[in-house]
Design a protein around this motif. Structure first.
Motif, PDB file in Angstrom:
ATOM      1  N   ALA A 219       0.809  -1.220   0.000  1.00  0.00           N
ATOM      2  CA  ALA A 219       0.000   0.000   0.000  1.00  0.00           C
ATOM      3  C   ALA A 219       0.840   1.266   0.000  1.00  0.00           C
ATOM      4  O   ALA A 219       0.327   2.352  -0.274  1.00  0.00           O
ATOM      5  N   GLU A 231      -3.141   5.752  -2.567  1.00  0.00           N
ATOM      6  CA  GLU A 231      -2.578   4.618  -1.824  1.00  0.00           C
ATOM      7  C   GLU A 231      -3.577   4.078  -0.808  1.00  0.00           C
ATOM      8  O   GLU A 231      -3.668   2.873  -0.588  1.00  0.00           O
ATOM      9  N   LYS A 233      -6.760   3.980  -1.085  1.00  0.00           N
ATOM     10  CA  LYS A 233      -7.805   3.215  -1.758  1.00  0.00           C
ATOM     11  C   LYS A 233      -7.428   1.750  -1.951  1.00  0.00           C
ATOM     12  O   LYS A 233      -8.296   0.906  -2.161  1.00  0.00           O
ATOM     13  N   ARG A 234      -6.128   1.446  -1.899  1.00  0.00           N
ATOM     14  CA  ARG A 234      -5.693   0.061  -2.036  1.00  0.00           C
ATOM     15  C   ARG A 234      -5.894  -0.744  -0.752  1.00  0.00           C
ATOM     16  O   ARG A 234      -5.731  -1.963  -0.761  1.00  0.00           O
TER      17      ARG A 234
END
Length: 487
Positions: A219, A231, A233-234
């Motif tokens: 991430a 980042e 959102k991952r």
């Protein structure tokens, strides 16, 4: 007048003498007047003292009663005066004990033929200590009852479902990111993520372990420990949980490491448990019904290495939030619940050989800032490493009770906002075993909701059986394993 005389004198000329009349006072008349004033002053003082003495005798012995033959002895502190809990219009109100100042000692009578001293330990939160609240025999009885009941692990992994909650609330990743971004700088610092993830997942994460999770989930490609929106959102809350389960979680990594059980205190319970509840009612001066309808007594055992990281016993209550104990009376559906514990009363059931203090890291701090709790690799919330860095620690001594208000007053006799300074935790036990017990007084900041709850319980069980509520209403009472749990 003097100026006018000087002007007149100037007109007559400086060479003209001005005749002045001189009044001759007899020395004897001056002495007589002074003597009279002195005599009158002493006479008035004597009269005032006599009146004060008569009033004292009247109000302490009662009209027509002889003076107390033991009046020559040192005065005994009076028992707590009876308190009327009816406010304007007959509404219930909550008396609140004044702390006066740190170190102030008040004498209180909680049991017959004994006087306890109640010492103010801090004003933010309003925190008191009462040595000798329980006898050694009472402490041993409570421990034995807990052993007979059986203790279970206090901490379990939180179930998955964070994403489902976000979907139910219809929160987008951007909205969640903005909620976590406390300083609104467009990126998530380690402190900002730790502040939320620890409470949500029940796992105690450090900056190093969080970096490890970032790396495992890929991430944070640049490895700077900061997450941009892209980042972030991952990641997902379930991804956190899956990673921790795959890697394995040690007991020392949990928010709390202890075992506990609940003991019923109502009608038919052991005499020590019922006496303890009555004593708590006298100590807090709250209406008995509020104490009776609160949680049962929780008994907790910490073995060597046991701890509980800093936390609040309650959470802030917003219009979208309901209290655990009044949820049914709220007649509303919401995913946000919290433990509305107005007062925490904690009892030390033994003297711990090493460690085990109760720490209040920000007690009487000038300000409270969430991000400042984790600075320069010193995490004030970490009771395994940094208990000595906090502002206040209370050593566990058998029989001593400490109690504090988790909420402020609303200024009208009811519950106000959460007192953020009530942040506290259990320092790691380095030697021996630690036994403590907790009484929480549950009160809903929403007065009408609390009133509906009490009316509902009254209708279901009747006034005579109201003390049995914590056994019948919740036969296995442990609804507080979530966000804010038990020390």
């Amino acid at each position: 007048m003097k100026d006018e005389q000087q002007v007149g004198l100037g007109r007559l000329g400086p060479s003209l003498p001005v005749p002045r009349d001189r009044i001759h006072l007899q020395k004897s008349s001056v002495c007589s007047r002074s003597y009279f004033v002195v005599v009158m002053v002493f006479f008035h003082v004597y009269i005032i003292n006599v009146i004060a003495l008569l009033l004292y005798v009247h109000y302490n012995s009662g009209p027509g009663e002889p003076p107390d033959p033991a009046a020559g002895r040192a005065p005994e502190p009076d028992p707590l005066p009876p308190v009327s809990h009816a406010g304007p219009g007959g509404a219930l109100y909550l008396p609140r004990i004044e702390g006066i100042r740190v170190g102030h000692v008040q004498k209180v009578a909680l049991v017959p033929d004994k006087v306890h001293e109640m010492k103010t330990l801090s004003l933010k939160p309003l925190l008191f200590e009462v040595p000798g609240f329980l006898t050694e025999e009472e402490c041993q009885v409570i421990v034995q009852l807990a052993r007979l009941k059986g203790l279970t692990e206090s901490q379990v992994m939180a179930p998955e479902g964070g994403e489902e909650l976000a979907e139910e609330l219809e929160l987008s990743p951007e909205e969640i990111f903005n909620l976590l971004d406390l300083n609104q700088d467009g990126q998530l610092q380690l402190q900002e993520v730790l502040t939320h993830s620890r409470v949500r997942d029940g796992i105690w994460l450090t900056p190093d372990s969080l970096r490890e999770i970032y790396a495992g989930l890929k991430a944070d490609p640049d490895g700077n420990g900061l997450l941009s929106l892209e980042e972030f959102k991952r990641l997902s809350s379930n991804a956190f949980q899956r990673f921790l389960r795959q890697r394995g979680v040690q007991r020392s990594q949990l928010v709390r490491n202890s075992k506990h059980t609940w003991l019923y205190q109502g009608e038919g319970a052991h005499r020590v448990l019922r006496a303890l509840r009555e004593r708590v009612t006298r100590l807090t001066r709250l209406p008995p019904v509020l104490v009776e309808l609160s949680e049962p007594l929780q008994v907790v055992r910490y073995e060597r290495g046991g701890h509980y990281h800093a936390h609040h016993d309650s959470g802030p209550v917003y219009p979208e939030t309901v209290c655990h104990h009044t949820k049914l009376a709220a007649n509303a559906s919401t995913p946000f619940e919290t433990s509305c514990r107005y007062i925490t009363v904690l009892f030390y059931l033994n003297t711990v050989d090493g460690g085990g203090e109760t720490a209040f890291p920000v007690a009487d701090n000038r300000t409270y800032e969430e991000l400042s709790l984790i600075q320069n690799d010193i995490d004030l919330l970490d009771t395994r490493k940094n208990c000595d860095k906090g502002n206040l620690r209370v050593r566990p001594t058998q029989g001593t009770a400490i109690f504090w208000y988790n909420y402020l007053s609303d200024g009208k006799g009811w519950v106000g906002e959460l007192d953020e300074y009530s942040l506290h935790g259990g320092c790691v036990v380095t030697q021996g075993t630690k036994w403590v017990a907790n009484n929480w007084i549950n009160i809903d900041p929403d007065y009408r909701r609390q009133a509906r709850f009490q009316q509902m319980v009254s209708q279901q069980e009747g006034e005579r059986h109201a003390p049995n509520r914590d056994r019948n209403h919740n036969p296995d009472p442990d609804p507080h394993s979530g966000m804010h749990s038990d020390l």
